[in-house]
Design a protein around this motif. Structure first.
Motif, PDB file in Angstrom:
ATOM      1  N   LEU A 254       0.846  -1.192   0.000  1.00 51.33           N
ATOM      2  CA  LEU A 254       0.000   0.000   0.000  1.00 51.33           C
ATOM      3  C   LEU A 254       0.878   1.236   0.000  1.00 51.33           C
ATOM      4  CD1 LEU A 254      -2.705  -0.825   2.736  1.00 51.33           C
ATOM      5  CD2 LEU A 254      -2.623  -1.570   0.348  1.00 51.33           C
ATOM      6  N   VAL A 255       0.608   2.160  -0.923  1.00 42.92           N
ATOM      7  CA  VAL A 255       1.254   3.477  -0.939  1.00 42.92           C
ATOM      8  C   VAL A 255       0.200   4.507  -0.554  1.00 42.92           C
ATOM      9  CG1 VAL A 255       2.427   5.228  -2.327  1.00 42.92           C
ATOM     10  CG2 VAL A 255       2.903   2.799  -2.720  1.00 42.92           C
ATOM     11  N   LEU A 256       0.446   5.209   0.558  1.00 50.73           N
ATOM     12  CA  LEU A 256      -0.495   6.194   1.094  1.00 50.73           C
ATOM     13  C   LEU A 256       0.166   7.557   0.992  1.00 50.73           C
ATOM     14  CD1 LEU A 256      -1.644   4.160   4.237  1.00 50.73           C
ATOM     15  CD2 LEU A 256      -2.445   3.992   1.862  1.00 50.73           C
ATOM     16  N   ASP A 257      -0.211   8.339  -0.026  1.00 55.63           N
ATOM     17  CA  ASP A 257       0.489   9.566  -0.412  1.00 55.63           C
ATOM     18  C   ASP A 257      -0.375  10.793  -0.103  1.00 55.63           C
ATOM     19  OD1 ASP A 257       2.079  11.493  -1.593  1.00 55.63           O
ATOM     20  OD2 ASP A 257       1.800  10.769  -3.647  1.00 55.63           O
ATOM     21  N   GLY A 258       0.166  11.710   0.716  1.00 56.27           N
ATOM     22  CA  GLY A 258      -0.622  12.858   1.165  1.00 56.27           C
ATOM     23  C   GLY A 258      -1.521  12.432   2.305  1.00 56.27           C
ATOM     24  N   ALA A 259      -0.903  11.954   3.384  1.00 54.73           N
ATOM     25  CA  ALA A 259      -1.618  11.155   4.371  1.00 54.73           C
ATOM     26  C   ALA A 259      -2.514  11.972   5.294  1.00 54.73           C
ATOM     27  CB  ALA A 259      -0.624  10.354   5.203  1.00 54.73           C
ATOM     28  N   VAL A 260      -3.581  11.318   5.730  1.00 55.78           N
ATOM     29  CA  VAL A 260      -4.515  11.821   6.736  1.00 55.78           C
ATOM     30  C   VAL A 260      -4.177  11.172   8.075  1.00 55.78           C
ATOM     31  CG1 VAL A 260      -6.943  11.855   7.426  1.00 55.78           C
ATOM     32  CG2 VAL A 260      -6.324  12.187   5.031  1.00 55.78           C
ATOM     33  N   ASP A 261      -4.289  11.934   9.150  1.00 55.75           N
ATOM     34  CA  ASP A 261      -4.131  11.379  10.495  1.00 55.75           C
ATOM     35  C   ASP A 261      -5.502  10.945  10.996  1.00 55.75           C
ATOM     36  OD1 ASP A 261      -3.743  10.791  13.154  1.00 55.75           O
ATOM     37  OD2 ASP A 261      -2.734  12.665  13.662  1.00 55.75           O
ATOM     38  N   PRO A 262      -5.778   9.643  11.071  1.00 58.17           N
ATOM     39  CA  PRO A 262      -7.120   9.176  11.433  1.00 58.17           C
ATOM     40  C   PRO A 262      -7.492   9.402  12.887  1.00 58.17           C
ATOM     41  CG  PRO A 262      -5.633   7.317  11.227  1.00 58.17           C
ATOM     42  CD  PRO A 262      -4.863   8.520  10.763  1.00 58.17           C
ATOM     43  N   ASP A 269      -9.509  20.099  15.087  1.00 59.23           N
ATOM     44  CA  ASP A 269      -8.108  19.819  14.775  1.00 59.23           C
ATOM     45  C   ASP A 269      -7.798  19.703  13.286  1.00 59.23           C
ATOM     46  OD1 ASP A 269      -8.789  19.066  17.522  1.00 59.23           O
ATOM     47  OD2 ASP A 269      -6.740  18.333  17.674  1.00 59.23           O
ATOM     48  N   VAL A 270      -8.538  18.846  12.578  1.00 57.59           N
ATOM     49  CA  VAL A 270      -8.244  18.631  11.164  1.00 57.59           C
ATOM     50  C   VAL A 270      -8.460  19.912  10.372  1.00 57.59           C
ATOM     51  CG1 VAL A 270      -9.045  17.463   9.081  1.00 57.59           C
ATOM     52  CG2 VAL A 270      -8.656  16.157  11.169  1.00 57.59           C
ATOM     53  N   ASN A 271      -9.587  20.562  10.573  1.00 54.74           N
ATOM     54  CA  ASN A 271      -9.873  21.775   9.818  1.00 54.74           C
ATOM     55  C   ASN A 271      -8.851  22.869  10.104  1.00 54.74           C
ATOM     56  OD1 ASN A 271     -12.068  20.440   8.824  1.00 54.74           O
ATOM     57  ND2 ASN A 271     -13.614  21.761   9.755  1.00 54.74           N
ATOM     58  N   ALA A 272      -8.473  23.017  11.374  1.00 52.81           N
ATOM     59  CA  ALA A 272      -7.502  24.048  11.726  1.00 52.81           C
ATOM     60  C   ALA A 272      -6.143  23.764  11.095  1.00 52.81           C
ATOM     61  CB  ALA A 272      -7.380  24.154  13.240  1.00 52.81           C
ATOM     62  N   ALA A 414     -11.137  30.872  16.520  1.00 57.50           N
ATOM     63  CA  ALA A 414      -9.784  30.460  16.888  1.00 57.50           C
ATOM     64  C   ALA A 414      -8.931  30.187  15.649  1.00 57.50           C
ATOM     65  CB  ALA A 414      -9.836  29.223  17.778  1.00 57.50           C
ATOM     66  N   ALA A 415      -9.510  29.514  14.661  1.00 59.48           N
ATOM     67  CA  ALA A 415      -8.769  29.200  13.442  1.00 59.48           C
ATOM     68  C   ALA A 415      -8.420  30.455  12.662  1.00 59.48           C
ATOM     69  CB  ALA A 415      -9.580  28.243  12.570  1.00 59.48           C
ATOM     70  N   GLN A 416      -9.299  31.441  12.720  1.00 56.54           N
ATOM     71  CA  GLN A 416      -9.056  32.687  12.001  1.00 56.54           C
ATOM     72  C   GLN A 416      -7.805  33.394  12.519  1.00 56.54           C
ATOM     73  OE1 GLN A 416     -10.930  33.347   9.490  1.00 56.54           O
ATOM     74  NE2 GLN A 416     -10.533  35.473   8.935  1.00 56.54           N
ATOM     75  N   LYS A 417      -7.520  33.244  13.794  1.00 53.79           N
ATOM     76  CA  LYS A 417      -6.328  33.884  14.353  1.00 53.79           C
ATOM     77  C   LYS A 417      -5.051  33.236  13.824  1.00 53.79           C
ATOM     78  CE  LYS A 417      -8.688  35.183  18.657  1.00 53.79           C
ATOM     79  NZ  LYS A 417      -8.760  34.973  20.141  1.00 53.79           N
ATOM     80  N   GLU A 418      -5.091  31.929  13.626  1.00 48.87           N
ATOM     81  CA  GLU A 418      -3.916  31.213  13.132  1.00 48.87           C
ATOM     82  C   GLU A 418      -3.790  31.285  11.618  1.00 48.87           C
ATOM     83  OE1 GLU A 418      -4.349  27.220  14.700  1.00 48.87           O
ATOM     84  OE2 GLU A 418      -2.860  27.696  16.221  1.00 48.87           O
ATOM     85  N   TYR A 425     -13.236  29.993   7.016  1.00 49.39           N
ATOM     86  CA  TYR A 425     -13.873  29.390   5.845  1.00 49.39           C
ATOM     87  C   TYR A 425     -13.810  27.864   5.908  1.00 49.39           C
ATOM     88  CZ  TYR A 425     -14.777  28.296   0.935  1.00 49.39           C
ATOM     89  OH  TYR A 425     -15.288  27.773  -0.232  1.00 49.39           O
ATOM     90  N   VAL A 426     -12.635  27.328   6.247  1.00 46.87           N
ATOM     91  CA  VAL A 426     -12.496  25.878   6.339  1.00 46.87           C
ATOM     92  C   VAL A 426     -13.319  25.324   7.497  1.00 46.87           C
ATOM     93  CG1 VAL A 426     -10.878  23.999   6.751  1.00 46.87           C
ATOM     94  CG2 VAL A 426     -10.228  25.866   5.231  1.00 46.87           C
ATOM     95  N   MET A 427     -13.279  25.989   8.649  1.00 49.46           N
ATOM     96  CA  MET A 427     -13.949  25.456   9.840  1.00 49.46           C
ATOM     97  C   MET A 427     -15.457  25.393   9.655  1.00 49.46           C
ATOM     98  SD  MET A 427     -12.911  24.144  12.677  1.00 49.46           S
ATOM     99  CE  MET A 427     -11.279  24.862  12.941  1.00 49.46           C
ATOM    100  N   TRP A 428     -16.044  26.441   9.092  1.00 46.57           N
ATOM    101  CA  TRP A 428     -17.498  26.456   8.914  1.00 46.57           C
ATOM    102  C   TRP A 428     -17.967  25.428   7.885  1.00 46.57           C
ATOM    103  CZ3 TRP A 428     -21.006  28.310  11.990  1.00 46.57           C
ATOM    104  CH2 TRP A 428     -20.769  29.449  12.762  1.00 46.57           C
ATOM    105  N   GLY A 429     -17.042  24.926   7.064  1.00 43.28           N
ATOM    106  CA  GLY A 429     -17.443  24.016   5.991  1.00 43.28           C
ATOM    107  C   GLY A 429     -18.016  22.693   6.446  1.00 43.28           C
ATOM    108  N   SER A 430     -17.772  22.322   7.702  1.00 39.19           N
ATOM    109  CA  SER A 430     -18.290  21.048   8.211  1.00 39.19           C
ATOM    110  C   SER A 430     -19.692  21.162   8.788  1.00 39.19           C
ATOM    111  CB  SER A 430     -17.349  20.502   9.292  1.00 39.19           C
ATOM    112  OG  SER A 430     -16.067  20.260   8.773  1.00 39.19           O
ATOM    113  N   LEU A 431     -20.291  22.341   8.727  1.00 35.52           N
ATOM    114  CA  LEU A 431     -21.550  22.577   9.438  1.00 35.52           C
ATOM    115  C   LEU A 431     -22.693  21.641   9.044  1.00 35.52           C
ATOM    116  CD1 LEU A 431     -22.778  24.394  11.620  1.00 35.52           C
ATOM    117  CD2 LEU A 431     -23.460  25.998   9.807  1.00 35.52           C
ATOM    118  N   PRO A 432     -22.831  21.195   7.784  1.00 36.92           N
ATOM    119  CA  PRO A 432     -23.937  20.279   7.487  1.00 36.92           C
ATOM    120  C   PRO A 432     -23.959  19.032   8.356  1.00 36.92           C
ATOM    121  CG  PRO A 432     -23.071  21.155   5.445  1.00 36.92           C
ATOM    122  CD  PRO A 432     -22.140  21.614   6.542  1.00 36.92           C
ATOM    123  N   CYS A 433     -22.799  18.611   8.852  1.00 34.74           N
ATOM    124  CA  CYS A 433     -22.770  17.400   9.687  1.00 34.74           C
ATOM    125  C   CYS A 433     -23.471  17.611  11.024  1.00 34.74           C
ATOM    126  CB  CYS A 433     -21.335  16.943   9.903  1.00 34.74           C
ATOM    127  SG  CYS A 433     -20.521  16.363   8.389  1.00 34.74           S
TER     128      CYS A 433
END
Length: 525
Positions: A254-262, A269-272, A414-418, A425-433
């Motif tokens: 298995l080659v896992l390229d551009g990895a995600v931390d599960p 965390d992920v969005n930030a 908090a993400a906007q400060k970093e 923009y990224v953080m609000w994107g998960s709102l449908p869940c």
């Protein structure tokens, strides 16, 4: 990607973005071939996986099926794979998985299964680009196989909204500044979730990555392979890691390229982390831009350039940029941000971004809009693939999400400060869940894949969509993980002009021998 609005956990494979840019913008640079496509020596037969986990009696009919391959243009063969809708009830309803392959051109070892990321990216489309995705050496030894994971494309696709409704949803203010704007974004998120329930209620509980991994094991058996050989990029690394954790004895390579931390929770965390990644990628773009005569930032100061982009986004929030595409969309802050983000996925699209920003500073957002359309897979006729809907449907069942809007709001602040340009923009994107009609079936936890042979994890040090730290984390979690690093920019590393990466990956795929742990491939200039 966690967000169907454009960016998130994790992104589409860069090769697809660049291929589309070449067509849409005509000024991006093409893929460069690796300097050496020679094939490593044959692997010893004893190194091949032969410890296949036997399926249950109820699943045996699926594991013993043969795919009826038919010709489908340019040397490819297409077919369908039957799988249970619900693996807890294998005798119940079935769905079909769309599959494609390009037969090996030389002495065949087996099949290599491909996934481009998303979730929601089409593995069939990705395999169609096999001559760019894989080196000639790999194409010689393996059948290149792609499949659309369940819920995607040709495999029982999830549907939620019409094209015009998706236009409106993606164009919602993704960085709300007032209670009214928060309410509007929440209403759009709720409408999206309700649309998925109305059109795809039967599918929604059964589109998880674990389900897709089980489908992939059925596919492995139908292909006649005792062990799975796999190349997954971005989200595809998560699919591959889940597969290895479920079926460690069925892994070949298995080659896992551009990895995600599960193990990381998506909010925050992920969005930030991803927002910070895009901020880093922007700095790399600017450093390169300052060396070009066409750079729209005459001061050659990164802080001043970022301030100018921030001003552009604020202006678009108040007065949309000009749209010369012929459709009626308003190029507001969300579409403008999404266009910038698209070009940051791959350094080969930086020339297009220079042009797009030059035009945007003059009030014309057309090129930025066309870039954004590539990432959300919107067609010129106003229709979309179902990538956006599948992306959210899979993410919302794969991971637990907050069920209170105020949590997203606090995380966005908090993400906007970093990451001033991308954090909110990224953080609000998960709102449908928050409003998802079915509960999550997955959890955020380390994946160990105990008993699997060596698994190669590839990380790019300045990857905007899947930060390098995630590759380090995944390689450390997997009991047999081996980290291969690239001192580079852009999303994913294999077949992006590093002969060092390509040689190491090809040697591993053919011989099952990984590079030495923590090998670092140098930057390509």
């Amino acid at each position: 990607m966690t967000r169907c609005r454009g960016v998130g956990r994790p992104g589409r494979a860069a090769v697809l973005v660049v291929a589309a840019l070449l067509v849409a913008a005509c000024s991006a640079q093409g893929d460069a071939d690796p300097s050496d496509d020679s094939s490593p020596a044959d692997p010893p037969a004893a190194t091949r996986s032969d410890a296949t986990k036997a399926p249950s009696a109820a699943l045996a009919p699926f594991y013993t099926q043969k795919i009826n391959w038919t010709s489908c243009r340019e040397g490819f063969q297409c077919g369908k794979l039957d799988v249970p809708l619900d693996y807890a009830n294998p005798g119940g309803e079935r769905i079909q998985i769309g599959v494609i392959r390009l037969p090996a051109t030389g002495e065949r070892i087996g099949s290599i299964v491909l996934n481009p990321g998303g979730p929601g990216g089409s593995g069939i489309e990705y395999a169609r680009a096999a001559k760019s995705v894989l080196t000639p050496g790999i194409l010689s030894r393996f059948d290149a196989v792609g499949f659309d994971p369940r819920g995607v494309g040709q495999s029982a696709p999830v549907h939620c909204l019409s094209g015009p409704q998706l236009d409106q949803f993606i164009g919602l203010d993704g960085t709300p500044d007032t209670p009214a704007e928060v309410d509007a974004l929440a209403a759009g998120a709720k409408e999206f979730a309700q649309g998925c329930q109305a059109k795809s209620a039967k599918l929604l509980p059964h589109v998880s990555t674990a389900d897709a991994a089980r489908d992939m094991d059925v596919l492995r058996a139908a292909l006649g392979d005792t062990g799975l050989t796999y190349l997954g990029k971005s989200y595809g690394t998560y699919l591959g890691a889940v597969y290895a954790d479920l079926f460690p004895k069925n892994v070949r390579a298995l080659v896992l390229d551009g990895a995600v931390d599960p193990a990381l929770p998506t909010v925050p965390d992920v969005n930030a982390a991803q927002a910070r990644g895009f901020q880093v990628a922007l700095r790399s773009f600017l450093a390169n831009c300052f060396t070009q005569t066409s750079c729209p930032f005459p001061s050659k100061n990164a802080d001043e350039a970022q301030s100018r982009i921030a001003d552009l986004l604020k202006k678009a929030d108040q007065t949309p940029l000009r749209n010369s595409t012929g459709d009626t969309r308003k190029i507001d802050e969300s579409w403008t941000t999404l266009g910038i983000v698209t070009a940051l996925y791959d350094k080969r699209s930086w020339p297009v971004l220079r042009v797009a920003l030059s035009q945007a500073f003059q009030g014309d957002g057309t090129t930025l809009l066309r870039l954004a359309d590539i990432l959300v897979d919107r067609h010129q006729d106003g229709t979309y693939s179902n990538q956006t809907e599948a992306n959210m449907a899979i993410n919302c069942v794969d991971h637990p999400y907050p069920k209170t809007t105020s949590v997203y709001e606090q995380a966005a602040q908090a993400a906007q400060k970093e990451s001033p340009l991308f954090g909110a923009y990224v953080m609000w994107g998960s709102l449908p869940c928050e409003y998802w009609p079915v509960p999550p079936t997955g959890t955020d936890k380390p994946l160990k894949a105990l008993g699997a042979p060596p698994i190669l994890v590839v990380g790019t040090q300045r990857d905007p969509a899947t930060p390098y730290q995630w590759a380090q984390a995944l390689a450390g979690q997997l009991s047999s993980g081996v980290l291969l690093s690239y001192d580079g920019d852009g999303h994913t590393a294999y077949r992006t002009n590093s002969s060092c990466i390509d040689k190491a990956v090809d040697t591993y795929l053919i011989t099952q021998t990984p590079p030495k742990p923590n090998t670092l491939c140098p930057k390509v200039t």
